[in-house]
Scaffold this motif. Structure first.
Motif, PDB file in Angstrom:
ATOM      1  N   ILE A  61       2.385   0.363  -0.928  1.00 30.55           N
ATOM      2  CA  ILE A  61       1.409   0.241  -2.009  1.00 30.55           C
ATOM      3  C   ILE A  61       0.031  -0.158  -1.480  1.00 30.55           C
ATOM      4  CG2 ILE A  61       1.839  -2.188  -2.616  1.00 30.55           C
ATOM      5  CD1 ILE A  61       1.627  -1.417  -5.528  1.00 30.55           C
ATOM      6  N   GLN A  62      -0.001  -1.005  -0.446  1.00 32.75           N
ATOM      7  CA  GLN A  62      -1.288  -1.419   0.101  1.00 32.75           C
ATOM      8  C   GLN A  62      -1.968  -0.292   0.885  1.00 32.75           C
ATOM      9  OE1 GLN A  62      -1.461  -5.807   1.457  1.00 32.75           O
ATOM     10  NE2 GLN A  62       0.728  -5.366   1.495  1.00 32.75           N
ATOM     11  N   LYS A  63      -1.172   0.602   1.450  1.00 33.94           N
ATOM     12  CA  LYS A  63      -1.737   1.707   2.223  1.00 33.94           C
ATOM     13  C   LYS A  63      -2.058   2.923   1.360  1.00 33.94           C
ATOM     14  CE  LYS A  63      -1.604  -0.258   6.265  1.00 33.94           C
ATOM     15  NZ  LYS A  63      -2.871  -0.608   6.971  1.00 33.94           N
ATOM     16  N   SER A  64      -1.409   3.055   0.205  1.00 34.10           N
ATOM     17  CA  SER A  64      -1.508   4.291  -0.566  1.00 34.10           C
ATOM     18  C   SER A  64      -2.289   4.175  -1.860  1.00 34.10           C
ATOM     19  CB  SER A  64      -0.097   4.813  -0.889  1.00 34.10           C
ATOM     20  OG  SER A  64       0.660   4.973   0.281  1.00 34.10           O
ATOM     21  N   SER A  65      -2.449   2.973  -2.390  1.00 37.83           N
ATOM     22  CA  SER A  65      -3.094   2.812  -3.690  1.00 37.83           C
ATOM     23  C   SER A  65      -4.527   2.290  -3.539  1.00 37.83           C
ATOM     24  CB  SER A  65      -2.296   1.837  -4.564  1.00 37.83           C
ATOM     25  OG  SER A  65      -2.960   1.620  -5.796  1.00 37.83           O
ATOM     26  N   LEU A  66      -5.395   2.776  -4.402  1.00 37.37           N
ATOM     27  CA  LEU A  66      -6.792   2.319  -4.427  1.00 37.37           C
ATOM     28  C   LEU A  66      -7.013   1.238  -5.480  1.00 37.37           C
ATOM     29  CD1 LEU A  66      -8.613   5.776  -4.107  1.00 37.37           C
ATOM     30  CD2 LEU A  66      -8.146   4.099  -2.302  1.00 37.37           C
ATOM     31  N   ASN A  67      -5.969   0.940  -6.258  1.00 37.53           N
ATOM     32  CA  ASN A  67      -6.099  -0.067  -7.311  1.00 37.53           C
ATOM     33  C   ASN A  67      -4.726  -0.695  -7.544  1.00 37.53           C
ATOM     34  OD1 ASN A  67      -6.816  -1.704  -9.425  1.00 37.53           O
ATOM     35  ND2 ASN A  67      -7.419  -0.048 -10.808  1.00 37.53           N
ATOM     36  N   TYR A  68      -4.472  -1.784  -6.834  1.00 35.96           N
ATOM     37  CA  TYR A  68      -3.145  -2.389  -6.908  1.00 35.96           C
ATOM     38  C   TYR A  68      -3.237  -3.907  -6.964  1.00 35.96           C
ATOM     39  CZ  TYR A  68      -3.702  -3.774  -2.024  1.00 35.96           C
ATOM     40  OH  TYR A  68      -4.165  -4.362  -0.873  1.00 35.96           O
ATOM     41  N   LEU A  69      -2.116  -4.514  -7.351  1.00 33.17           N
ATOM     42  CA  LEU A  69      -1.883  -5.950  -7.227  1.00 33.17           C
ATOM     43  C   LEU A  69      -0.442  -6.132  -6.785  1.00 33.17           C
ATOM     44  CD1 LEU A  69      -3.542  -7.375 -10.487  1.00 33.17           C
ATOM     45  CD2 LEU A  69      -4.275  -7.847  -8.142  1.00 33.17           C
ATOM     46  N   VAL A  70      -0.224  -6.982  -5.799  1.00 29.34           N
ATOM     47  CA  VAL A  70       1.117  -7.327  -5.352  1.00 29.34           C
ATOM     48  C   VAL A  70       1.299  -8.822  -5.522  1.00 29.34           C
ATOM     49  CG1 VAL A  70       2.721  -7.419  -3.403  1.00 29.34           C
ATOM     50  CG2 VAL A  70       1.238  -5.418  -3.700  1.00 29.34           C
TER      51      VAL A  70
END
Length: 333
Positions: A157-166
């Motif tokens: 998710i950190q490498k593929s998304s431009l708008n995320y929260l983990v």
């Protein structure tokens, strides 16, 4: 000529929760429905939450995932699907990988396309259980299948998304919304209600938080429009389940004589790089980052249980607690 200002009502944001029948998903839906339009998906276990629309969707089917995101165009998409039992993940590694990671890959792809922020709920089990304070920048070194799948999802998710929260969390507890699924907290309460002995693990130390603390933190980050961050959320101390149960007895006025110290299975991967050698397996998450960023103060395990007691006040233990409390009056900020 007088200027006339027309007030346009603020659009209610939409939150889509993949896995609304899960413990985390159902509680988040109950919490957020007061302030957002909430829609949830389920696979085989439909759940009814008043005020929340639930739709069938197989997260492993890309076409179904795309249809949900295209039709709903949610502002925020929460991924609350997963196999969270350490033993179940160890027994069925393919299913654990499918639910904890592969399903998320489909959701992230279409969140990108339809401009929805994706929020992933991970856990401290991405680490190896050493006796240290784990910070967000530490490289995950999981030694269980459960932790391995979540570390994989975090990385993707950190490498593929431009708008995320983990959100990497400690153990979350509370009551669920499905009669067919009993949470660990409910099993504990049922044991006390039926005066049965409780075998409690005294090996693994982790934080413990009422699920509503996670919901409250999520709400603050959503309102602040925070993007592309990984946060750790935990109580400010740790406990084994045996110690958690003793705190529970103290808070809920139950007898400690029913608690028995034990050791549950902890299935370590044969390929694990980190194998704990101490008396305890420790998952202490450093929470100074999120406390400073949001200007909040997270509770201790005992303070969290005191909040839970207030939230459930007046609810008969025999009722099963299928309706969650509002959490009004709790100040942790």
């Amino acid at each position: 000529m007088n200027n006339v200002t027309t007030l346009v009502p603020k659009r209610e944001k939409t939150i889509l929760i993949f896995g609304i029948s899960s413990f985390v998903g159902s509680n988040l839906a109950e919490f957020f429905k007061k302030d957002y339009r909430v829609v949830g998906t389920y696979n085989k276990n439909p759940v009814f939450i008043p005020g929340v629309l639930s739709l069938p969707c197989d997260v492993l089917n890309k076409e179904e995932v795309q249809l949900c995101l295209y039709a709903l165009k949610p502002d925020i998409t929460i991924y609350a699907i997963g196999l969270s039992s350490l033993m179940d993940c160890s027994r069925n590694e393919d299913l654990a990988d499918a639910l904890n990671a592969s399903g998320l890959f489909n959701v992230v792809e279409y969140c990108q396309r339809y401009k929805s922020q994706v929020c992933y709920i991970s856990s401290g089990f991405v680490f190896g259980g050493e006796d240290k304070n784990y910070i967000e920048m530490d490289i995950p070194d999981p030694n269980t299948t459960y932790g391995k799948t979540q570390a994989s999802a975090e990385f993707y998710i950190q490498k593929s998304s431009l708008n995320y929260l983990v959100f990497r969390t400690c153990k979350l507890y509370g009551r669920g919304f499905l009669e067919s699924r009993t949470t660990q907290f409910e099993k504990l309460q049922n044991s006390f209600m039926n005066r049965k002995n409780v075998n409690c693990d005294d090996k693994v130390k982790t934080g413990y938080l009422d699920i509503y603390y996670l919901a409250m933190v999520l709400k603050i980050t959503f309102e602040k429009n925070v993007k592309n961050r990984l946060f750790q959320i935990s109580s400010n101390d740790t406990a084994t389940f045996y110690e958690f149960s003793k705190y529970y007895c103290e808070t809920f006025s139950e007898s400690e004589s029913l608690i028995q110290k034990g050791r549950w299975g902890y299935p370590i991967l044969a390929t694990a790089a980190t194998i704990p050698t101490g008396e305890k397996i420790n998952f202490k998450l450093d929470i100074s980052n999120i406390e400073g960023f949001l200007n909040i103060k997270l509770p201790s395990v005992k303070e969290s249980l005191e909040f839970t007691f207030k939230k459930l006040h007046g609810v008969s233990k025999a009722s099963g607690g299928r309706s969650a409390g509002s959490g009004d009056g709790v100040t942790f900020i």
